[in-house]
Design a protein around this motif. Structure first.
Motif, PDB file in Angstrom:
ATOM      1  N   GLU A 334       0.843  -1.198   0.000  1.00 59.14           N
ATOM      2  CA  GLU A 334       0.000   0.000   0.000  1.00 59.14           C
ATOM      3  C   GLU A 334       0.882   1.253   0.000  1.00 59.14           C
ATOM      4  O   GLU A 334       0.862   2.076   0.921  1.00 59.14           O
ATOM      5  CB  GLU A 334      -0.959   0.005   1.191  1.00 59.14           C
ATOM      6  N   ALA A 335       1.664   1.369  -1.082  1.00 55.36           N
ATOM      7  CA  ALA A 335       2.615   2.486  -1.174  1.00 55.36           C
ATOM      8  C   ALA A 335       1.913   3.836  -1.227  1.00 55.36           C
ATOM      9  O   ALA A 335       2.486   4.860  -0.807  1.00 55.36           O
ATOM     10  CB  ALA A 335       3.493   2.305  -2.419  1.00 55.36           C
ATOM     11  N   ASP A 336       0.670   3.877  -1.739  1.00 55.90           N
ATOM     12  CA  ASP A 336      -0.101   5.121  -1.754  1.00 55.90           C
ATOM     13  C   ASP A 336      -1.214   5.003  -0.720  1.00 55.90           C
ATOM     14  O   ASP A 336      -2.160   4.224  -0.892  1.00 55.90           O
ATOM     15  CB  ASP A 336      -0.694   5.363  -3.145  1.00 55.90           C
ATOM     16  N   LEU A 337      -1.122   5.784   0.341  1.00 56.33           N
ATOM     17  CA  LEU A 337      -2.088   5.713   1.439  1.00 56.33           C
ATOM     18  C   LEU A 337      -3.163   6.776   1.228  1.00 56.33           C
ATOM     19  O   LEU A 337      -2.867   7.975   1.129  1.00 56.33           O
ATOM     20  CB  LEU A 337      -1.385   5.932   2.776  1.00 56.33           C
ATOM     21  N   HIS A 338      -4.417   6.322   1.164  1.00 55.71           N
ATOM     22  CA  HIS A 338      -5.534   7.231   0.969  1.00 55.71           C
ATOM     23  C   HIS A 338      -5.633   8.200   2.152  1.00 55.71           C
ATOM     24  O   HIS A 338      -5.362   7.828   3.299  1.00 55.71           O
ATOM     25  CB  HIS A 338      -6.830   6.429   0.832  1.00 55.71           C
ATOM     26  N   PRO A 339      -6.005   9.466   1.899  1.00 52.80           N
ATOM     27  CA  PRO A 339      -6.093  10.438   3.002  1.00 52.80           C
ATOM     28  C   PRO A 339      -6.996   9.979   4.147  1.00 52.80           C
ATOM     29  O   PRO A 339      -6.687  10.246   5.325  1.00 52.80           O
ATOM     30  CB  PRO A 339      -6.648  11.690   2.310  1.00 52.80           C
ATOM     31  N   LEU A 340      -8.105   9.298   3.852  1.00 50.73           N
ATOM     32  CA  LEU A 340      -8.961   8.803   4.937  1.00 50.73           C
ATOM     33  C   LEU A 340      -8.234   7.767   5.788  1.00 50.73           C
ATOM     34  O   LEU A 340      -8.354   7.768   7.024  1.00 50.73           O
ATOM     35  CB  LEU A 340     -10.245   8.200   4.351  1.00 50.73           C
ATOM     36  N   LEU A 341      -7.475   6.900   5.137  1.00 47.99           N
ATOM     37  CA  LEU A 341      -6.722   5.898   5.885  1.00 47.99           C
ATOM     38  C   LEU A 341      -5.582   6.549   6.665  1.00 47.99           C
ATOM     39  O   LEU A 341      -5.291   6.138   7.802  1.00 47.99           O
ATOM     40  CB  LEU A 341      -6.171   4.842   4.920  1.00 47.99           C
ATOM     41  N   ARG A 342      -4.937   7.546   6.067  1.00 47.13           N
ATOM     42  CA  ARG A 342      -3.876   8.249   6.790  1.00 47.13           C
ATOM     43  C   ARG A 342      -4.433   8.909   8.049  1.00 47.13           C
ATOM     44  O   ARG A 342      -3.816   8.855   9.123  1.00 47.13           O
ATOM     45  CB  ARG A 342      -3.226   9.293   5.880  1.00 47.13           C
ATOM     46  N   ARG A 343      -5.612   9.525   7.913  1.00 43.32           N
ATOM     47  CA  ARG A 343      -6.224  10.167   9.078  1.00 43.32           C
ATOM     48  C   ARG A 343      -6.545   9.134  10.159  1.00 43.32           C
ATOM     49  O   ARG A 343      -6.326   9.373  11.347  1.00 43.32           O
ATOM     50  CB  ARG A 343      -7.485  10.905   8.643  1.00 43.32           C
ATOM     51  N   ALA A 344      -7.049   7.951   9.730  1.00 36.81           N
ATOM     52  CA  ALA A 344      -7.368   6.906  10.710  1.00 36.81           C
ATOM     53  C   ALA A 344      -6.110   6.360  11.368  1.00 36.81           C
ATOM     54  O   ALA A 344      -6.122   6.002  12.557  1.00 36.81           O
ATOM     55  CB  ALA A 344      -8.132   5.776  10.029  1.00 36.81           C
ATOM     56  N   ALA A 345      -4.994   6.286  10.620  1.00 35.46           N
ATOM     57  CA  ALA A 345      -3.754   5.748  11.159  1.00 35.46           C
ATOM     58  C   ALA A 345      -2.985   6.757  11.993  1.00 35.46           C
ATOM     59  O   ALA A 345      -1.927   6.421  12.544  1.00 35.46           O
ATOM     60  CB  ALA A 345      -2.869   5.241  10.022  1.00 35.46           C
ATOM     61  N   LEU A 346      -3.467   7.993  12.074  1.00 36.31           N
ATOM     62  CA  LEU A 346      -2.845   9.019  12.919  1.00 36.31           C
ATOM     63  C   LEU A 346      -3.743   9.430  14.082  1.00 36.31           C
ATOM     64  O   LEU A 346      -3.316  10.210  14.945  1.00 36.31           O
ATOM     65  CB  LEU A 346      -2.508  10.261  12.082  1.00 36.31           C
ATOM     66  N   ASP A 347      -4.958   8.897  14.122  1.00 37.03           N
ATOM     67  CA  ASP A 347      -5.942   9.342  15.105  1.00 37.03           C
ATOM     68  C   ASP A 347      -5.570   8.879  16.508  1.00 37.03           C
ATOM     69  O   ASP A 347      -5.218   7.709  16.720  1.00 37.03           O
ATOM     70  CB  ASP A 347      -7.323   8.817  14.723  1.00 37.03           C
ATOM     71  N   LEU A 348      -5.642   9.816  17.472  1.00 36.37           N
ATOM     72  CA  LEU A 348      -5.427   9.508  18.878  1.00 36.37           C
ATOM     73  C   LEU A 348      -6.490  10.236  19.696  1.00 36.37           C
ATOM     74  O   LEU A 348      -6.872  11.372  19.365  1.00 36.37           O
ATOM     75  CB  LEU A 348      -4.036   9.944  19.342  1.00 36.37           C
ATOM     76  N   PRO A 349      -6.977   9.609  20.769  1.00 34.89           N
ATOM     77  CA  PRO A 349      -7.995  10.284  21.591  1.00 34.89           C
ATOM     78  C   PRO A 349      -7.384  11.463  22.345  1.00 34.89           C
ATOM     79  O   PRO A 349      -6.249  11.373  22.842  1.00 34.89           O
ATOM     80  CB  PRO A 349      -8.461   9.170  22.535  1.00 34.89           C
ATOM     81  N   PRO A 350      -8.077  12.560  22.440  1.00 33.38           N
ATOM     82  CA  PRO A 350      -7.531  13.721  23.165  1.00 33.38           C
ATOM     83  C   PRO A 350      -7.540  13.482  24.674  1.00 33.38           C
ATOM     84  O   PRO A 350      -8.360  12.735  25.208  1.00 33.38           O
ATOM     85  CB  PRO A 350      -8.479  14.856  22.770  1.00 33.38           C
ATOM     86  N   GLY A 351      -6.597  14.117  25.352  1.00 37.22           N
ATOM     87  CA  GLY A 351      -6.574  14.066  26.810  1.00 37.22           C
ATOM     88  C   GLY A 351      -5.842  12.879  27.387  1.00 37.22           C
ATOM     89  O   GLY A 351      -5.930  12.645  28.607  1.00 37.22           O
ATOM     90  N   PHE A 352      -5.113  12.140  26.577  1.00 37.63           N
ATOM     91  CA  PHE A 352      -4.387  10.973  27.075  1.00 37.63           C
ATOM     92  C   PHE A 352      -2.895  11.126  26.770  1.00 37.63           C
ATOM     93  O   PHE A 352      -2.506  11.664  25.735  1.00 37.63           O
ATOM     94  CB  PHE A 352      -4.898   9.685  26.420  1.00 37.63           C
ATOM     95  N   ASN A 353      -2.059  10.632  27.685  1.00 38.85           N
ATOM     96  CA  ASN A 353      -0.617  10.471  27.500  1.00 38.85           C
ATOM     97  C   ASN A 353       0.079  11.761  27.060  1.00 38.85           C
ATOM     98  O   ASN A 353       0.708  11.815  25.988  1.00 38.85           O
ATOM     99  CB  ASN A 353      -0.353   9.356  26.472  1.00 38.85           C
ATOM    100  N   PRO A 354       0.032  12.824  27.858  1.00 38.90           N
ATOM    101  CA  PRO A 354       0.665  14.089  27.456  1.00 38.90           C
ATOM    102  C   PRO A 354       2.181  13.994  27.334  1.00 38.90           C
ATOM    103  O   PRO A 354       2.776  14.642  26.469  1.00 38.90           O
ATOM    104  CB  PRO A 354       0.244  15.052  28.569  1.00 38.90           C
ATOM    105  N   ARG A 355       2.844  13.199  28.169  1.00 35.85           N
ATOM    106  CA  ARG A 355       4.297  13.107  28.092  1.00 35.85           C
ATOM    107  C   ARG A 355       4.734  12.428  26.791  1.00 35.85           C
ATOM    108  O   ARG A 355       5.765  12.792  26.204  1.00 35.85           O
ATOM    109  CB  ARG A 355       4.845  12.334  29.293  1.00 35.85           C
ATOM    110  N   THR A 356       3.965  11.453  26.334  1.00 34.14           N
ATOM    111  CA  THR A 356       4.294  10.791  25.070  1.00 34.14           C
ATOM    112  C   THR A 356       4.170  11.768  23.907  1.00 34.14           C
ATOM    113  O   THR A 356       5.024  11.801  23.006  1.00 34.14           O
ATOM    114  CB  THR A 356       3.361   9.592  24.849  1.00 34.14           C
ATOM    115  N   HIS A 357       3.119  12.584  23.925  1.00 34.91           N
ATOM    116  CA  HIS A 357       2.945  13.580  22.868  1.00 34.91           C
ATOM    117  C   HIS A 357       4.081  14.599  22.883  1.00 34.91           C
ATOM    118  O   HIS A 357       4.578  15.009  21.810  1.00 34.91           O
ATOM    119  CB  HIS A 357       1.597  14.287  23.028  1.00 34.91           C
ATOM    120  N   ALA A 358       4.505  15.003  24.060  1.00 37.15           N
ATOM    121  CA  ALA A 358       5.588  15.981  24.146  1.00 37.15           C
ATOM    122  C   ALA A 358       6.888  15.397  23.598  1.00 37.15           C
ATOM    123  O   ALA A 358       7.633  16.065  22.868  1.00 37.15           O
ATOM    124  CB  ALA A 358       5.765  16.424  25.598  1.00 37.15           C
TER     125      ALA A 358
END
Length: 652
Positions: A334-358
């Motif tokens: 899957e060398a070309d990733l569809h924008p919808l799939l890219r968005r799903a593969a980057l999605d994270l719930p807000p308010g969790f794991n602030p140190r990891t995000h930093a």
């Protein structure tokens, strides 16, 4: 329970036979139930047999005891409805049934009910051990029923246990050819007409959800998950990743499949130069998930490949199944990733794991647009500071922060989950893949065994120009920092029965042969049963004709054995009747109303020479038949001598 007036009470010997038969039928079912359930039911059976050995339990006590045992079974079963719960209730009812077994009719009812237990066992496992134990229980049940028949007829003393077993064995031999003809030749359906509810207690297996820290029960299960036979080249063990469910959605604690991806066609992939051709034998799991060597090229007949190269089947895998597959390490996936799939593969719930995000933002700033550098930096961090262990606390709200910065210890669930969250926070599309890893090669059968304890989780990251790339952060842990793994425990406890021993290899090879010879014999293989004789495929009509022919031969065999079994079992009486038939040719056969001595006197009048000998033989026969001598060595010798004399006598 009041004794029925028309049936006699049980003598101690008949009661022991009935209880032994019920216990033998119950044993294979208990071995298939969860240990706590088996322990409760087994203790209940022993307690009931002890309390009611001499006299019936009081009705109120029996009622309370029965409700207590059934309540405990339902509680331990989680009040679920399914095969496990139904079989556990059956076992519990059989365990408390002896409380009301005191007459001959009660004993027959107990044995008849006990025969349901082996059939219940086959709903849970159809292996050779349950079959052997079930056959033993059925044999003892038939012997106990014959003992009860002897008790009713008054011959219980005359029939010994050995003779009883031999008689039952002959009865079983009568029906064996017909049973084999039905198994091999009766036309089978490609799919069953009916089914049973799925198991309420669920056999451990891969599911569509993963929560770090919740796989302990799965990786503690050392039973086989699949067996694999390769045709041609075999990949190295380090590359044996058996692909199962792919997780996209993360809620801060658990990973789950993305439902909207299930119906999409398989993502494009360019296969590498290596191809693996193999056959997978999958043990029952009550799920619809197939596993395949990463990455399957196509789905076999009867299965479907989805967008993530997961394979599913329409029906739960409640029985042993075999699948021929081909896989290849992808050059690009899957060398070309569809924008919808890219968005799903980057999605994270807000308010969790602030140190990891930093930390991810810091690494992104340092690496620029080099995603591969971020992946390598994470693996080097794991390799230098993290340890592998099964002893981990349950995660809190910020589970990834706790794992990466506080504990830095865990097993594959923790590593794959934290790694994917870290990658997504750094802007790299990532997802979790679960399945199995590795395998053990059995040198006897030249196949690979993968256990449920080989369950594993790893990550896939999307890199520009390559597409999805497998990354196993757990494998990055330095060997000196791996503690208390189940694989180490299994290897250390090898010995006579452990993995790698000759006994283990032989036992698993025999089990695989049983799977191939019996459990894997389906409609497809039945249609090819005569392929060695040059018949490529048999249709239903031909199979039906073959079955009719085999059944007719089996019935003739049964008739011949039955006819043969009607002859007099006593050799003295057989020789006496044979001598009488020799006199029939002279018109001097013995009349039905004549005694032995009266017949000899009548023959002496017609033929004095042979009649005198016949009188001596008749006197010896009468003494043997009616003198009531006790069995023993002398009596046996006397019988043999009389048989020889009767066979040697010929009318003049």
């Amino acid at each position: 329970m009041a004794e029925h007036p028309s049936t006699p009470a049980l003598d101690p010997g008949s009661r022991r036979w009935a209880l032994a038969a019920a216990g033998a039928c119950l044993l294979p079912l208990l071995l298939q139930l969860p240990p706590r359930l088996s322990l409760v039911i087994g203790l209940a059976a022993v307690t009931v047999a002890a309390l009611s050995w001499r006299r019936p339990m009081h009705g109120v006590l029996r009622l309370l005891f029965g409700f207590g045992v059934l309540g405990a079974v339902m509680l331990l079963s989680g009040f679920g409805i399914g095969r496990d719960t139904g079989c556990a209730v059956l076992a519990a009812m059989l365990a408390i049934k002896p409380a009301e077994t005191f007459s001959l009719r009660d004993a027959r009812s107990l044995i008849g009910f006990a025969l349901f237990a082996p059939f219940g066992t086959f709903l849970l496992d159809q292996g050779p051990l349950p079959l052997a134990l079930g056959l033993l229980g059925a044999l003892l049940a038939l012997c106990a029923l014959q003992r009860l028949a002897d008790l009713e007829s008054g011959d219980v003393v005359a029939t010994g246990a050995g003779r009883r077993v031999i008689a039952i064995g002959r009865l079983l031999a009568l029906g064996l050819p017909l049973a084999l003809a039905i198994f091999w030749l009766f036309p089978r359906l490609a799919t069953p007409l009916w089914g049973v509810p799925e198991r309420a207690l669920g056999r451990t297996g891969l599911s569509g959800e993963m929560t770090p820290g919740q796989w302990i029960d799965l990786i503690a299960d050392d039973t086989p998950a699949l067996r694999v036979r390769f045709f041609g080249a075999t990949p190295p063990t380090s590359q044996m990743y058996w692909r199962g469910p792919v997780m996209w959605d993360f809620d801060g604690r658990s990973w789950t499949r993305s439902n909207w991806l299930r119906d999409l066609p398989p993502a494009p992939m360019e296969a590498g130069p290596m191809r693996w051709d193999y056959e997978v034998e999958i043990e029952p799991t009550d799920r619809r998930q197939l596993v395949a060597l990463d990455l399957p090229l196509a789905a076999p007949d009867g299965a479907r490949l989805n967008h993530d190269h997961e394979m599913h089947v329409p029906r739960p895998l409640t029985s042993l199944t075999r699948w021929r597959m081909q896989s290849s390490p992808p050059r690009t996936y899957e060398a070309d990733l569809h924008p919808l799939l890219r968005r799903a593969a980057l999605d994270l719930p807000p308010g969790f794991n602030p140190r990891t995000h930093a930390l991810a933002r810091q690494w992104r700033a340092a690496a620029g647009d080099r995603d591969g550098a971020i992946v390598q930096r994470a693996l080097e961090w794991i390799r230098s500071e993290f340890v592998y262990t099964l002893d981990t606390p349950l995660p809190g709200r910020h589970s990834v922060d706790e794992f990466l910065f506080d504990q830095q210890a865990g097993f594959c669930e923790h590593y794959s989950s934290a790694f994917v969250v870290l990658m997504r926070a750094a802007g790299i599309p990532a997802r979790v893949v679960t399945g199995y890893v590795g395998g053990y090669r059995n040198p006897i059968g030249d196949y690979w065994l993968v256990r449920r304890s080989d369950a594993h989780a790893w990550a896939e990251v999307w890199l520009d120009g390559r597409g999805w790339v497998r990354v196993d952060p757990t494998a990055a842990v330095a060997p000196e920092r791996i503690y208390d793994t189940l694989g180490d425990r299994r290897t250390g406890a090898g010995g006579l029965f452990g993995q790698g021993s000759d006994l283990f290899n032989t036992s698993d090879w025999l089990r695989r042969g049983w799977n191939d010879f019996v459990l894997g014999f389906d409609a497809e293989r039945q249609s090819r049963i005569l392929r060695p004789l040059g018949f490529d495929r048999l249709d239903g009509m031909t199979l039906g004709l073959l079955f009719a022919l085999a059944a007719a031969l089996a019935l003739l065999w049964m008739a011949w054995l039955s006819r043969r079994g009607e002859r007099q079992p006593d050799p003295v009486l057989r020789a006496w009747h044979a001598m009488g038939r020799r006199y029939r040719r002279l018109g001097l056969e013995r009349e039905p109303h004549e005694g032995a001595l009266a017949w000899a006197e009548r023959v002496s009048l017609a033929r004095p020479v042979s009649g005198a000998t016949l009188q001596r033989l008749s006197q010896r026969f009468s003494d043997w038949r009616y003198a009531g001598s006790r069995p023993g060595a002398a009596h046996a010798r006397e019988s043999q001598q009389l048989v020889r004399a009767l066979r040697a006598h010929r009318p003049d």
